[in-house]
Enzyme design. Structure first.
Site, PDB file in Angstrom:
ATOM      1  N   THR A  15       0.811  -1.217   0.000  1.00 54.93           N
ATOM      2  CA  THR A  15       0.000   0.000   0.000  1.00 54.93           C
ATOM      3  C   THR A  15       0.845   1.267   0.000  1.00 54.93           C
ATOM      4  O   THR A  15       0.491   2.258  -0.637  1.00 54.93           O
ATOM      5  CB  THR A  15      -0.888   0.000   1.268  1.00 54.93           C
ATOM      6  OG1 THR A  15      -1.731  -1.139   1.193  1.00 54.93           O
ATOM      7  CG2 THR A  15      -1.735   1.246   1.369  1.00 54.93           C
ATOM      8  N   ASP A  59       1.990  -7.141  -4.039  1.00 56.87           N
ATOM      9  CA  ASP A  59       1.176  -7.070  -2.829  1.00 56.87           C
ATOM     10  C   ASP A  59       1.810  -8.118  -1.908  1.00 56.87           C
ATOM     11  O   ASP A  59       2.176  -9.211  -2.366  1.00 56.87           O
ATOM     12  CB  ASP A  59      -0.264  -7.465  -3.169  1.00 56.87           C
ATOM     13  CG  ASP A  59      -1.180  -7.367  -1.958  1.00 56.87           C
ATOM     14  OD1 ASP A  59      -2.058  -6.490  -1.957  1.00 56.87           O
ATOM     15  OD2 ASP A  59      -1.022  -8.178  -1.013  1.00 56.87           O
ATOM     16  N   SER A  60       1.947  -7.810  -0.637  1.00 57.13           N
ATOM     17  CA  SER A  60       2.734  -8.727   0.199  1.00 57.13           C
ATOM     18  C   SER A  60       2.061 -10.075   0.399  1.00 57.13           C
ATOM     19  O   SER A  60       2.687 -11.005   0.902  1.00 57.13           O
ATOM     20  CB  SER A  60       3.094  -8.087   1.540  1.00 57.13           C
ATOM     21  OG  SER A  60       2.021  -8.132   2.424  1.00 57.13           O
ATOM     22  N   THR A  91       1.966  -4.554   4.490  1.00 58.37           N
ATOM     23  CA  THR A  91       1.884  -4.879   5.924  1.00 58.37           C
ATOM     24  C   THR A  91       1.388  -6.301   6.184  1.00 58.37           C
ATOM     25  O   THR A  91       1.685  -6.879   7.226  1.00 58.37           O
ATOM     26  CB  THR A  91       0.937  -3.898   6.651  1.00 58.37           C
ATOM     27  OG1 THR A  91      -0.351  -3.970   6.032  1.00 58.37           O
ATOM     28  CG2 THR A  91       1.461  -2.488   6.611  1.00 58.37           C
ATOM     29  N   THR A 277       1.678 -21.339  21.145  1.00 60.77           N
ATOM     30  CA  THR A 277       0.358 -20.982  21.649  1.00 60.77           C
ATOM     31  C   THR A 277      -0.379 -19.973  20.762  1.00 60.77           C
ATOM     32  O   THR A 277       0.242 -19.138  20.108  1.00 60.77           O
ATOM     33  CB  THR A 277       0.427 -20.424  23.086  1.00 60.77           C
ATOM     34  OG1 THR A 277      -0.864 -19.923  23.443  1.00 60.77           O
ATOM     35  CG2 THR A 277       1.420 -19.300  23.203  1.00 60.77           C
ATOM     36  N   GLN A 278      -1.702 -20.086  20.766  1.00 62.60           N
ATOM     37  CA  GLN A 278      -2.537 -19.122  20.040  1.00 62.60           C
ATOM     38  C   GLN A 278      -2.614 -17.788  20.779  1.00 62.60           C
ATOM     39  O   GLN A 278      -3.061 -16.794  20.221  1.00 62.60           O
ATOM     40  CB  GLN A 278      -3.959 -19.680  19.875  1.00 62.60           C
ATOM     41  CG  GLN A 278      -4.010 -20.903  18.994  1.00 62.60           C
ATOM     42  CD  GLN A 278      -5.390 -21.548  18.954  1.00 62.60           C
ATOM     43  OE1 GLN A 278      -6.393 -20.905  19.252  1.00 62.60           O
ATOM     44  NE2 GLN A 278      -5.442 -22.807  18.574  1.00 62.60           N
ATOM     45  N   CYS A 279      -2.224 -17.794  22.070  1.00 64.77           N
ATOM     46  CA  CYS A 279      -2.291 -16.548  22.845  1.00 64.77           C
ATOM     47  C   CYS A 279      -1.184 -15.613  22.405  1.00 64.77           C
ATOM     48  O   CYS A 279      -0.035 -16.025  22.299  1.00 64.77           O
ATOM     49  CB  CYS A 279      -2.084 -16.828  24.332  1.00 64.77           C
ATOM     50  SG  CYS A 279      -3.506 -17.534  25.100  1.00 64.77           S
TER      51      CYS A 279
HETATM   52  N1  ASP Z   1      -2.338  -5.844   0.845  1.00 67.70           N
HETATM   53  C1  ASP Z   1      -1.290  -4.895   1.142  1.00 67.70           C
HETATM   54  C2  ASP Z   1       0.009  -5.650   1.253  1.00 67.70           C
HETATM   55  O1  ASP Z   1       0.259  -6.278   2.238  1.00 67.70           O
HETATM   56  C3  ASP Z   1      -1.608  -4.189   2.389  1.00 67.70           C
HETATM   57  C4  ASP Z   1      -0.573  -3.220   2.867  1.00 67.70           C
HETATM   58  O2  ASP Z   1       0.412  -2.934   2.252  1.00 67.70           O
HETATM   59  O3  ASP Z   1      -0.749  -2.724   3.963  1.00 67.70           O
HETATM   60  O4  ASP Z   1       0.774  -5.601   0.331  1.00 67.70           O
END
Ligand code: ASP
Length: 343
Positions: A15, A59-60, A91, A277-279
């Site tokens: 993004t 896109d990641s 992200t 763990t999922q926590c």
């Molecule tokens: N879908 C995007 C990615 O991970 C979201 C982002 O960059 O925040 O490439």
């Protein structure tokens, strides 16, 4: 006068690098020749900054082990010429990439800071501006001529985290990342406050690049009533070497014999099963605190301690890629190699 730090900014996609195309009104990746138009204050940072794009921009969600090796190699090849690196990354999977880089770059003694944004750089309220500027400033920071943060980190919304301790837990808020089991490495306000006691030190050993990641792993997330056949289907996957078993609380799992026997069979077949763990918070696996986790230990499931799932995936791929035996693999899952677990 000390020399200016030289920083390489590597743009991979996500993004952060998006701009509104005024003709189509759609978000499109922008090219970094335009970065100084977007961020004129970059010129004010006391560092020499170079930009490079890793094409194709992705896109990641399309990140994968092959991409991690390419990125680690790019850093390795430029290591001598720069004092620090900033990786602009989507992200969604940033925590996986950060974890993978930690393992692929052994003896790292310079900062590698991953950052991104929730809103594109070309949008007025973007968080990307602050994230890029602070990441570069942190990557360039030195103390007694040594890099301030010589490790792989994620910088996001005023916080610097160890890269292999972090997870994305919000798709809306600007503070989208957290690290429940390890303190922040720095907090950014009027001043940048470094948490020196928790930052790794530099090493005199030469940087070593690892390029083999073995993808023959899987994740099984437990839930009450988990389907036996579905679990078995995972364990019969051809070539499977290891499984991250996401358990409850402090590492607990159903105690039903038919559940335990599926795991036991897998372990006896030579599949390494790691209890994570999922926590998120306070989340360390404490084998034996409850009888249900003791059963897992008895059949040979190994503790992941307080590792995140993201780091467990990267660590297993890395250790398997190193060609370790099962016993060695189990041993190293209990050793902190890059500060990824508290032991
Ligand atoms: N879908 C995007 C990615 O991970 C979201 C982002 O960059 O925040 O490439």
């Amino acid at each position: 006068m000390p020399n200016k730090s030289k920083i390489l900014v590597i743009y991979t996609g996500g993004t952060i690098g998006m701009m509104m195309n005024p003709e189509t009104n759609a978000l499109e990746p922008f090219h970094f020749e335009d970065i100084y138009t977007q961020l004129p204050m970059l010129r004010l940072i006391d560092a020499e900054i170079s930009f490079i794009e890793m094409l194709p921009l992705i896109d990641s969600s399309d990140t994968n082990p092959e991409f991690w090796v390419l990125l680690a190699t790019l850093i390795y090849e430029n290591y001598k010429n720069y004092d620090g690196f900033v990786v602009l990354h989507g992200t969604d999977t940033m925590a996986y990439t950060a974890s993978a880089l930690c393992f692929l770059l052994e003896n790292l003694s310079k900062p590698v800071i991953l950052t991104g944004s929730q809103l594109p750089l070309g949008v007025i309220r973007t968080d990307g501006r602050e994230n890029i500027l602070n990441s570069i400033e942190i990557a360039a920071a030195k103390k007694t001529d040594k890099p301030r943060v010589p490790e792989v980190c994620i910088y996001f919304e005023q916080s610097l985290f160890r890269g292999n301790r972090v997870y994305k837990d919000n798709a809306e808020h600007f503070n989208a990342f957290h690290s429940a089991n390890y303190p922040k490495l720095a907090e950014v306000g009027v001043h940048i406050k470094y948490n020196d006691a928790f930052i790794r030190s530099t090493t005199d050993h030469l940087l070593k690049l690892h390029t083999q990641l073995d993808e023959n792993i899987a994740i099984i997330k437990l839930y009450p009533g988990i389907n036996k056949q579905a679990m078995q289907a995972v364990f019969v996957t051809e070539g499977l070497r290891a499984v991250v078993l996401e358990t409850f609380g402090s590492g607990n799992a159903p105690s039903k014999p038919e559940f335990i026997s599926i795991l036991e069979e897998a372990v006896n077949k030579g599949i390494v099963v790691v209890n994570v763990t999922q926590c998120k918070g306070g989340g360390t696996v404490e084998i034996g605190r409850y009888g249900t986790s003791m059963l897992l230990k008895k059949i040979g499931v190994v503790s992941g301690h307080d590792i995140t799932t993201e780091a467990a995936v990267a660590k297993l791929m890395y250790l398997l890629g190193e060609g370790l035996s099962n016993e060695e693999l189990k041993h190293y899952m209990g050793v902190s190699l890059r500060g990824e677990i508290t032991v």
